[in-house]
Design a protein around this motif. Structure first.
Motif, mmCIF file in Angstrom:
data_model
loop_
_atom_site.group_PDB
_atom_site.id
_atom_site.type_symbol
_atom_site.label_atom_id
_atom_site.label_comp_id
_atom_site.label_asym_id
_atom_site.label_seq_id
_atom_site.Cartn_x
_atom_site.Cartn_y
_atom_site.Cartn_z
ATOM 1 N N GLU A 1 -19.985 -36.222 36.659
ATOM 2 C CA GLU A 1 -20.732 -37.370 37.013
ATOM 3 C C GLU A 1 -21.788 -37.351 35.891
ATOM 4 O O GLU A 1 -21.597 -38.907 35.099
ATOM 5 N N THR A 2 -22.135 -36.581 34.630
ATOM 6 C CA THR A 2 -22.943 -36.659 33.791
ATOM 7 C C THR A 2 -22.524 -36.705 32.686
ATOM 8 O O THR A 2 -21.863 -37.648 31.986
ATOM 9 N N VAL A 3 -21.134 -36.118 32.818
ATOM 10 C CA VAL A 3 -19.781 -36.832 31.492
ATOM 11 C C VAL A 3 -19.296 -38.432 31.697
ATOM 12 O O VAL A 3 -19.373 -38.914 30.685
ATOM 13 N N PHE A 4 -19.386 -38.238 32.833
ATOM 14 C CA PHE A 4 -19.285 -40.234 33.189
ATOM 15 C C PHE A 4 -19.665 -41.102 32.713
ATOM 16 O O PHE A 4 -20.082 -42.396 31.560
ATOM 17 N N TYR A 5 -21.424 -40.684 33.392
ATOM 18 C CA TYR A 5 -22.257 -42.030 32.365
ATOM 19 C C TYR A 5 -22.519 -42.467 31.147
ATOM 20 O O TYR A 5 -22.734 -42.822 30.280
ATOM 21 N N HIS A 6 -22.373 -40.691 30.217
ATOM 22 C CA HIS A 6 -22.710 -40.468 28.649
ATOM 23 C C HIS A 6 -21.185 -41.331 28.191
ATOM 24 O O HIS A 6 -21.418 -42.201 27.468
ATOM 25 N N MET A 7 -19.674 -41.207 28.642
ATOM 26 C CA MET A 7 -19.257 -41.919 27.711
ATOM 27 C C MET A 7 -19.057 -43.587 28.743
ATOM 28 O O MET A 7 -18.097 -43.730 27.820
ATOM 29 N N GLU A 8 -19.251 -44.068 29.375
ATOM 30 C CA GLU A 8 -19.078 -45.323 29.919
ATOM 31 C C GLU A 8 -20.615 -45.798 29.219
ATOM 32 O O GLU A 8 -20.256 -46.768 28.760
ATOM 33 N N HIS A 9 -21.289 -45.064 28.405
ATOM 34 C CA HIS A 9 -22.378 -45.944 28.217
ATOM 35 C C HIS A 9 -22.207 -45.210 26.398
ATOM 36 O O HIS A 9 -23.050 -45.462 25.217
ATOM 37 N N HIS A 10 -20.809 -44.944 25.765
ATOM 38 C CA HIS A 10 -20.730 -44.751 24.713
ATOM 39 C C HIS A 10 -21.276 -43.739 24.008
ATOM 40 O O HIS A 10 -21.439 -43.503 22.321
ATOM 41 N N GLU A 11 -22.079 -42.505 24.516
ATOM 42 C CA GLU A 11 -22.847 -41.544 24.647
ATOM 43 C C GLU A 11 -22.257 -40.520 24.118
ATOM 44 O O GLU A 11 -22.084 -39.497 24.799
ATOM 45 N N TRP A 12 -21.183 -40.411 22.930
ATOM 46 C CA TRP A 12 -20.174 -39.702 23.065
ATOM 47 C C TRP A 12 -20.511 -38.357 22.105
ATOM 48 O O TRP A 12 -19.944 -37.016 22.894
ATOM 49 N N GLU A 13 -21.190 -37.902 21.626
ATOM 50 C CA GLU A 13 -22.391 -36.944 21.132
ATOM 51 C C GLU A 13 -22.896 -35.832 22.634
ATOM 52 O O GLU A 13 -22.631 -34.580 22.663
ATOM 53 N N LYS A 14 -23.601 -36.546 23.554
ATOM 54 C CA LYS A 14 -23.496 -36.226 24.669
ATOM 55 C C LYS A 14 -23.254 -35.612 25.473
ATOM 56 O O LYS A 14 -22.964 -34.443 26.581
ATOM 57 N N ALA A 15 -22.022 -36.676 25.687
ATOM 58 C CA ALA A 15 -21.147 -35.869 26.542
ATOM 59 C C ALA A 15 -19.504 -34.944 26.028
ATOM 60 O O ALA A 15 -19.646 -34.551 26.729
ATOM 61 N N MET A 16 -19.706 -34.854 24.910
ATOM 62 C CA MET A 16 -19.416 -33.585 23.872
ATOM 63 C C MET A 16 -20.525 -32.623 24.279
ATOM 64 O O MET A 16 -18.988 -31.526 24.650
ATOM 65 N N HIS A 17 -21.196 -32.486 24.318
ATOM 66 C CA HIS A 17 -22.003 -30.980 24.751
ATOM 67 C C HIS A 17 -21.782 -30.369 26.188
ATOM 68 O O HIS A 17 -21.585 -29.179 26.775
ATOM 69 N N ILE A 18 -21.339 -31.408 26.779
ATOM 70 C CA ILE A 18 -21.682 -31.408 28.509
ATOM 71 C C ILE A 18 -20.331 -30.649 28.716
ATOM 72 O O ILE A 18 -19.717 -29.488 29.415
ATOM 73 N N LEU A 19 -19.406 -32.072 28.045
ATOM 74 C CA LEU A 19 -17.692 -31.210 27.993
ATOM 75 C C LEU A 19 -17.373 -30.159 28.072
ATOM 76 O O LEU A 19 -16.086 -29.019 28.144
ATOM 77 N N GLU A 20 -18.145 -29.687 26.336
ATOM 78 C CA GLU A 20 -17.764 -28.034 25.883
ATOM 79 C C GLU A 20 -17.920 -26.805 27.045
ATOM 80 O O GLU A 20 -18.173 -25.994 26.761
ATOM 81 N N GLU A 21 -19.709 -27.351 27.551
ATOM 82 C CA GLU A 21 -20.183 -26.411 28.300
ATOM 83 C C GLU A 21 -18.435 -26.236 29.810
ATOM 84 O O GLU A 21 -18.261 -25.030 30.592
ATOM 85 N N MET A 22 -18.141 -27.701 30.087
ATOM 86 C CA MET A 22 -17.108 -27.828 31.502
ATOM 87 C C MET A 22 -15.657 -26.899 30.989
ATOM 88 O O MET A 22 -15.213 -26.199 31.989
#
Length: 332
Positions: free
Chosen positions: A157-178
């Protein structure tokens, strides 16, 4: 409950020891059961029960046949009836075993403990203790799975939120953990590749997606990503290769349908995109900013400016952060 299923049959394949002398139907049922002719066994034992409806032994034997063929509810119905009229302690083990097969762990534990309580040194003591041990293991595994599912859901849900808001840097940090925590979750690598691309690492994103497609050539997420990547990079031959199957696919799940509609809109297939957006159940997609962005974009480019503005206004009303963006058709 496969683990329990395979290890807790115990003595259920055995025939209950006392055979009423001269009872033809029951004897035929036992013979059929021993030959694993279960349909015949059920018919004969039912005839025996019709002949002597108060003979609880026959009902217990029929329950064992039902357990053997996987009719666990029917088996327990018979055993519960027996327990109403007779304190047959073995029934508690048989009931517990059936509940274990059904995945009803608490009920299985309840009847296993009742067996131990009523006959601590009974014939099925070892089987009951083994069953309880397996139930504890199964319960621990389920708890671990639920904890992991809850944790994964929070990350998703966190990644989805960042990607939908085009917050790519924030999404990347979460995805690296995932990628470390959930290496076997299929969509994470696709989301990672998409985020890489929009962070400007285009070739790395393409290479990663191509590698994923080698192991799963029909991945819808992969086709969507590679269609978008190649379109933006101007590789039209590759784009056509990946967009073609998407034009022919009509998924069942709303989010997959939306992904294809967005891909079509992003890559200039506006007529096809509008057709796909019209098929979507909007009430299931209100949380997706991409629904409003790209439906409005596609509607505008097919000349339906009024529809485009209506969609955009609705999106801004539901998601006030969209008001800070240019209308999709004016983004440059």
């Amino acid at each position: 409950m496969q683990q329990v299923t395979n290890k807790t049959k115990g003595k259920q394949n055995n025939v209950l020891p006392f055979i009423p002398e001269g009872d033809f139907y029951f004897t035929k049922g036992i013979e059929a059961f021993q030959k694993r002719k279960f349909d015949s066994a059920v018919k004969w034992v039912k005839k025996a029960i019709d002949h002597k409806p108060d003979e609880t032994l026959y009902q217990c034997q029929l329950s064992i046949i039902y357990t053997e063929i996987g009719a666990y509810h029917a088996a327990n119905d018979l055993l519960m009836n027996v327990l109403k009229v007779s304190e047959n302690v073995d029934c508690y083990y048989l009931v517990a075993n059936n509940f274990a097969h059904l995945g009803l762990l608490n009920d299985a534990k309840k009847y296993a403990h009742l067996y131990i309580e009523k006959d601590p040194n009974g014939d099925f003591k070892e089987e009951v203790l083994h069953l309880l041990e397996l139930l504890e293991i199964e319960e621990d595994l389920e708890d671990e799975e639920l904890e992991e599912e809850d944790e994964l859901l929070i990350y998703q849900e966190t990644v989805f939120y960042h990607m939908e808001h085009h917050e790519w840097e924030k999404a990347m940090h979460i995805l690296e953990e995932m990628l470390i925590l959930f290496p076997n979750q299929p969509n994470i690598k696709h989301e990672y590749a998409e985020t890489l691309f929009f962070l400007g690492h285009e070739q790395r994103a393409v290479n990663m997606e191509l590698e994923e497609m080698e192991s799963n050539p029909i991945s819808l997420y992969g086709c969507n990503n590679l269609a978008i990547f190649n379109y933006y990079l101007g590789h039209m031959e590759a784009y056509n290769f990946y967009i073609e199957p998407l034009l022919k696919v009509y998924p069942i799940h709303e989010q997959q349908k939306l992904r294809i509609a967005v891909t079509l809109a992003r890559t200039g297939q506006y007529v096809a995109a509008v057709d796909r957006f019209k098929m979507l159940k909007k009430d299931k997609l209100n949380g997706h900013l991409s629904y409003f962005r790209f439906y409005a974009l596609a509607a505008y480019h097919i000349g339906d400016h009024e529809k485009a503005m209506s969609i955009w206004r609705e999106g801004c009303k539901k998601h006030p952060e969209l008001k800070n963006e240019n209308t999709p058709w004016h983004e440059g």
